[in-house]
Design a protein around this motif. Structure first.
Motif, short mmCIF file in Angstrom:
data_model
loop_
_atom_site.label_atom_id
_atom_site.label_comp_id
_atom_site.label_asym_id
_atom_site.label_seq_id
_atom_site.Cartn_x
_atom_site.Cartn_y
_atom_site.Cartn_z
N HIS A 134 8.55 -1.75 0.42
CA HIS A 134 8.05 -0.63 1.24
C HIS A 134 8.61 0.68 0.70
CE1 HIS A 134 6.56 1.30 4.93
NE2 HIS A 134 7.63 2.07 4.81
N THR A 145 9.75 -3.12 8.97
CA THR A 145 9.12 -4.37 8.58
C THR A 145 9.05 -5.27 9.80
OG1 THR A 145 9.97 -4.16 6.33
CG2 THR A 145 9.21 -6.33 7.01
N THR A 185 4.25 -7.60 8.02
CA THR A 185 3.67 -6.33 7.63
C THR A 185 4.74 -5.25 7.70
OG1 THR A 185 1.80 -4.81 8.06
CG2 THR A 185 2.96 -5.71 9.98
N SER A 186 4.44 -4.07 7.21
CA SER A 186 5.36 -2.94 7.35
C SER A 186 4.57 -1.72 7.78
CB SER A 186 6.10 -2.66 6.03
OG SER A 186 5.21 -2.26 5.01
N THR A 188 8.64 -7.77 1.39
CA THR A 188 7.87 -6.71 2.06
C THR A 188 8.77 -5.52 2.38
OG1 THR A 188 6.36 -8.35 3.00
CG2 THR A 188 6.38 -6.18 4.03
#
Length: 205
Positions: free
Chosen positions: A125, A131, A143-144, A121
């Motif tokens: 990005h 992150t 998630t980012s 992730t």
């Protein structure tokens, strides 16, 4: 109420070789301080938001006048994110155990699978951002967010929502002096200095 630069609980060289002294000093004393100074200057013009705790302020950005909203979002977000980041680091790191470890294993299959997903992730990005490992309705997610956004800002602002457990700065200023374009090496080094004790407190709160 003016924001102030928080002191670190460790020396600038204490996270080496994962995070180098020069980067840590510039990151803390220059980048973080700039966000604080900018946020204070904006809030001086918005007295109705000046005495709101930062966690609550992040959740009320949609109430800020549109002309100041993005500027406040970037700088208050930068202050919160960096303060969160420093507390989540510890020289030599700590052990992941207990309820948080169990929750990670339940959500991702294993700790190693979680780390692989977190690394992927961060690597995928595009551009500057963060992150996160977050908790939402007792479930953990990776998630980012873009720029200085964070999950506390909510879906409408940051595109994600939840309580952050750990967060990694993936702006180039966080790693470029040591790692240049090798973001993945930087991300992998993060596991050596994560303060899982602090993350557990966040998870259980």
């Amino acid at each position: 109420m003016s924001f102030i630069l928080p002191s670190l609980s460790y020396d600038y060289d204490a996270l080496e070789p994962s995070f180098d002294k020069e980067t840590m000093e510039i990151h803390h004393k220059k980048h973080h301080l700039t966000y604080i100074n900018n946020a204070n200057a904006i809030l001086d013009q918005l007295p109705e938001f000046d005495n709101i705790p930062i966690d609550n302020l992040l959740q009320k950005l949609d109430k800020v006048p549109i002309k100041k909203r993005n500027e406040l979002r970037n700088n208050v977000g930068g202050h919160f994110n960096h303060s969160f980041f420093w507390k989540g680091l510890k020289p030599g790191g700590t052990f992941l155990c207990g309820k948080l470890k169990n929750a990670i294993e339940n959500s991702f299959g294993s700790v190693s699978k979680f780390q692989e997903f977190f690394e992927k992730t961060a690597l995928m990005h595009f551009g500057s951002g963060w992150t996160w490992l977050i908790k939402n309705n007792e479930t953990l997610f990776v998630t980012s967010t873009m720029n200085q956004d964070n999950p506390l800002m909510g879906e409408n602002i940051s595109g994600t929502s939840g309580n952050p457990i750990i967060g990694l700065d993936i702006w180039e200023h966080a790693y470029y002096l040591k790692y240049q374009n090798r973001r993945l090496d930087y991300v992998k080094s993060f596991w050596n200095v994560v303060n899982w004790d602090e993350a557990a407190v966040r998870f259980n709160s």
